[in-house]
Design a protein around this motif. Structure first.
Motif, PDB file in Angstrom:
ATOM      1  N   SER A  72      20.692  34.383 100.439  1.00 59.66           N
ATOM      2  CA  SER A  72      21.626  33.399 100.078  1.00 59.66           C
ATOM      3  C   SER A  72      23.028  33.139 100.998  1.00 59.66           C
ATOM      4  O   SER A  72      23.537  32.106 100.751  1.00 59.66           O
ATOM      5  N   LYS A  73      23.256  34.150 102.010  1.00 56.66           N
ATOM      6  CA  LYS A  73      24.246  34.129 102.615  1.00 56.66           C
ATOM      7  C   LYS A  73      23.715  33.424 104.003  1.00 56.66           C
ATOM      8  O   LYS A  73      24.834  32.645 104.755  1.00 56.66           O
ATOM      9  N   GLU A  74      22.603  33.192 104.461  1.00 59.84           N
ATOM     10  CA  GLU A  74      22.372  32.532 105.595  1.00 59.84           C
ATOM     11  C   GLU A  74      21.776  31.208 105.493  1.00 59.84           C
ATOM     12  O   GLU A  74      21.855  30.486 106.502  1.00 59.84           O
ATOM     13  N   LEU A  75      21.076  31.101 104.437  1.00 57.95           N
ATOM     14  CA  LEU A  75      20.310  29.559 104.393  1.00 57.95           C
ATOM     15  C   LEU A  75      20.306  29.185 102.837  1.00 57.95           C
ATOM     16  O   LEU A  75      19.893  29.993 101.894  1.00 57.95           O
ATOM     17  N   PRO A  76      20.155  28.059 102.636  1.00 55.47           N
ATOM     18  CA  PRO A  76      19.722  27.386 101.344  1.00 55.47           C
ATOM     19  C   PRO A  76      18.317  27.565 101.195  1.00 55.47           C
ATOM     20  O   PRO A  76      17.605  27.207 101.863  1.00 55.47           O
ATOM     21  N   TYR A  77      17.872  28.367 100.071  1.00 59.42           N
ATOM     22  CA  TYR A  77      16.576  28.722  99.993  1.00 59.42           C
ATOM     23  C   TYR A  77      15.800  28.101  98.506  1.00 59.42           C
ATOM     24  O   TYR A  77      16.875  28.245  97.760  1.00 59.42           O
ATOM     25  N   CYS A  78      14.635  27.700  98.309  1.00 56.90           N
ATOM     26  CA  CYS A  78      14.244  27.366  97.231  1.00 56.90           C
ATOM     27  C   CYS A  78      13.276  28.211  96.455  1.00 56.90           C
ATOM     28  O   CYS A  78      13.354  28.506  95.221  1.00 56.90           O
ATOM     29  N   LYS A  79      12.507  28.927  97.131  1.00 54.95           N
ATOM     30  CA  LYS A  79      11.520  29.970  96.712  1.00 54.95           C
ATOM     31  C   LYS A  79      11.117  31.082  97.706  1.00 54.95           C
ATOM     32  O   LYS A  79      11.394  30.741  98.976  1.00 54.95           O
ATOM     33  N   LEU A  80      10.936  32.090  97.238  1.00 59.60           N
ATOM     34  CA  LEU A  80      10.381  33.229  98.069  1.00 59.60           C
ATOM     35  C   LEU A  80       9.208  33.725  97.559  1.00 59.60           C
ATOM     36  O   LEU A  80       8.922  33.826  96.518  1.00 59.60           O
ATOM     37  N   THR A  81       8.181  33.906  98.503  1.00 57.77           N
ATOM     38  CA  THR A  81       6.854  34.431  98.057  1.00 57.77           C
ATOM     39  C   THR A  81       6.603  35.702  98.740  1.00 57.77           C
ATOM     40  O   THR A  81       6.782  35.973 100.114  1.00 57.77           O
ATOM     41  N   LEU A  82       5.827  36.263  98.338  1.00 54.80           N
ATOM     42  CA  LEU A  82       5.165  37.681  98.798  1.00 54.80           C
ATOM     43  C   LEU A  82       3.546  37.620  98.756  1.00 54.80           C
ATOM     44  O   LEU A  82       3.180  37.413  97.679  1.00 54.80           O
ATOM     45  N   ASP A  83       2.963  38.038  99.940  1.00 51.88           N
ATOM     46  CA  ASP A  83       1.483  38.024 100.035  1.00 51.88           C
ATOM     47  C   ASP A  83       1.128  39.086 100.983  1.00 51.88           C
ATOM     48  O   ASP A  83       2.059  39.487 101.751  1.00 51.88           O
ATOM     49  N   PHE A  84      -0.119  39.323 101.014  1.00 53.45           N
ATOM     50  CA  PHE A  84      -0.716  39.905 101.996  1.00 53.45           C
ATOM     51  C   PHE A  84      -1.182  39.005 103.068  1.00 53.45           C
ATOM     52  O   PHE A  84      -2.048  38.051 102.510  1.00 53.45           O
ATOM     53  N   MET A  85      -1.184  39.069 104.381  1.00 49.77           N
ATOM     54  CA  MET A  85      -1.616  38.088 105.459  1.00 49.77           C
ATOM     55  C   MET A  85      -3.067  38.133 105.211  1.00 49.77           C
ATOM     56  O   MET A  85      -3.878  39.305 105.305  1.00 49.77           O
ATOM     57  N   LYS A  86      -3.720  37.063 104.980  1.00 51.82           N
ATOM     58  CA  LYS A  86      -5.219  36.849 105.303  1.00 51.82           C
ATOM     59  C   LYS A  86      -5.860  36.860 106.308  1.00 51.82           C
ATOM     60  O   LYS A  86      -6.908  37.174 106.452  1.00 51.82           O
ATOM     61  N   GLU A  87      -5.219  36.809 107.687  1.00 48.24           N
ATOM     62  CA  GLU A  87      -5.868  36.624 108.730  1.00 48.24           C
ATOM     63  C   GLU A  87      -6.182  38.054 109.329  1.00 48.24           C
ATOM     64  O   GLU A  87      -6.566  38.000 110.551  1.00 48.24           O
ATOM     65  N   THR A  88      -5.942  39.100 108.551  1.00 48.99           N
ATOM     66  CA  THR A  88      -5.883  40.332 109.144  1.00 48.99           C
ATOM     67  C   THR A  88      -7.141  41.075 108.432  1.00 48.99           C
ATOM     68  O   THR A  88      -7.892  40.694 107.634  1.00 48.99           O
ATOM     69  N   ASP A  89      -7.582  42.237 109.099  1.00 45.92           N
ATOM     70  CA  ASP A  89      -8.435  43.197 108.570  1.00 45.92           C
ATOM     71  C   ASP A  89      -8.261  43.619 107.120  1.00 45.92           C
ATOM     72  O   ASP A  89      -6.965  43.911 106.950  1.00 45.92           O
ATOM     73  N   PRO A  90      -9.114  43.568 105.996  1.00 49.78           N
ATOM     74  CA  PRO A  90      -8.760  43.801 104.676  1.00 49.78           C
ATOM     75  C   PRO A  90      -8.162  45.304 104.778  1.00 49.78           C
ATOM     76  O   PRO A  90      -7.392  45.679 103.894  1.00 49.78           O
ATOM     77  N   ASN A  91      -8.601  46.237 105.692  1.00 48.16           N
ATOM     78  CA  ASN A  91      -8.060  47.459 105.574  1.00 48.16           C
ATOM     79  C   ASN A  91      -6.730  47.570 106.090  1.00 48.16           C
ATOM     80  O   ASN A  91      -5.794  48.629 105.749  1.00 48.16           O
ATOM     81  N   GLU A  92      -6.072  46.772 106.804  1.00 47.97           N
ATOM     82  CA  GLU A  92      -4.853  46.502 107.488  1.00 47.97           C
ATOM     83  C   GLU A  92      -3.919  45.583 106.678  1.00 47.97           C
ATOM     84  O   GLU A  92      -4.131  44.332 106.955  1.00 47.97           O
ATOM     85  N   LYS A  93      -3.160  46.117 106.042  1.00 48.16           N
ATOM     86  CA  LYS A  93      -2.324  45.258 104.946  1.00 48.16           C
ATOM     87  C   LYS A  93      -0.894  44.937 105.603  1.00 48.16           C
ATOM     88  O   LYS A  93      -0.360  45.842 105.967  1.00 48.16           O
ATOM     89  N   ILE A  94      -0.585  43.609 105.998  1.00 46.97           N
ATOM     90  CA  ILE A  94       0.753  43.193 106.658  1.00 46.97           C
ATOM     91  C   ILE A  94       1.324  42.412 105.367  1.00 46.97           C
ATOM     92  O   ILE A  94       0.783  41.402 104.782  1.00 46.97           O
ATOM     93  N   LEU A  95       2.541  42.632 105.180  1.00 43.75           N
ATOM     94  CA  LEU A  95       3.277  41.933 103.949  1.00 43.75           C
ATOM     95  C   LEU A  95       3.582  40.556 104.596  1.00 43.75           C
ATOM     96  O   LEU A  95       4.333  40.654 105.469  1.00 43.75           O
ATOM     97  N   GLU A  96       3.578  39.499 103.943  1.00 44.52           N
ATOM     98  CA  GLU A  96       3.776  38.335 104.556  1.00 44.52           C
ATOM     99  C   GLU A  96       5.050  37.697 103.320  1.00 44.52           C
ATOM    100  O   GLU A  96       4.881  37.637 102.415  1.00 44.52           O
ATOM    101  N   ILE A  97       6.212  37.651 104.129  1.00 39.87           N
ATOM    102  CA  ILE A  97       7.220  36.944 103.155  1.00 39.87           C
ATOM    103  C   ILE A  97       7.572  35.638 103.821  1.00 39.87           C
ATOM    104  O   ILE A  97       7.817  35.211 104.900  1.00 39.87           O
TER     105      ILE A  97
END
Length: 137
Positions: A72-97
């Protein structure tokens, strides 16, 4: 004749304030789950899995808790989402913000770089891999 008595301070802790471990942990888990559901969207509808993933790393938990305020201090934003990257190995989880904003794409790219650098500097001890993307609506 003089006797030497050692003075010893003892602290008595009432039983009702004794640390119980599990009870405190469960309250904390509930808090992060509630916080995530309030401030983030989950495109894959996996909020429970993501919250369990985040609480493993206390530094990542701090990052996530501070993120809405930092943004909120750096830019106006409307929505934040969290997910795991789909392009990676299912055993390797990378958080996608993903941060959605109304700014023009050129400015968003600059803000994305700034935010990534700032978060890496503020939370250097995080062990969870994550990626931050800023997109237009």
């Amino acid at each position: 004749m003089q006797r030497n008595y050692s003075q010893r301070l003892e602290m008595q802790i009432p039983q009702e304030n004794a640390y119980t471990g599990q009870e405190i942990m469960s309250k904390k888990n509930f808090t992060i789950e509630k916080f995530l559901k309030k401030h983030f969207k989950f495109p894959s509808r996996n909020s429970d899995e993501i919250s369990q993933f985040i609480i493993i790393d206390k530094e990542m938990e701090k990052l996530i808790r501070d993120l809405p305020e930092v943004l909120s201090k750096e830019l106006p934003y409307c929505k934040l989402t969290l997910d795991f990257m789909k392009e990676t190995d299912p055993n390797e989880k990378i958080l996608e913000i993903v941060i959605y904003s109304d700014l023009e794409s050129k400015r968003l790219l600059q803000k994305e770089d700034l935010l990534c650098d700032m978060l890496i500097d503020r939370y250097p001890k995080t062990t969870i891999e994550y990626i931050i993307l800023v997109e237009t609506l």
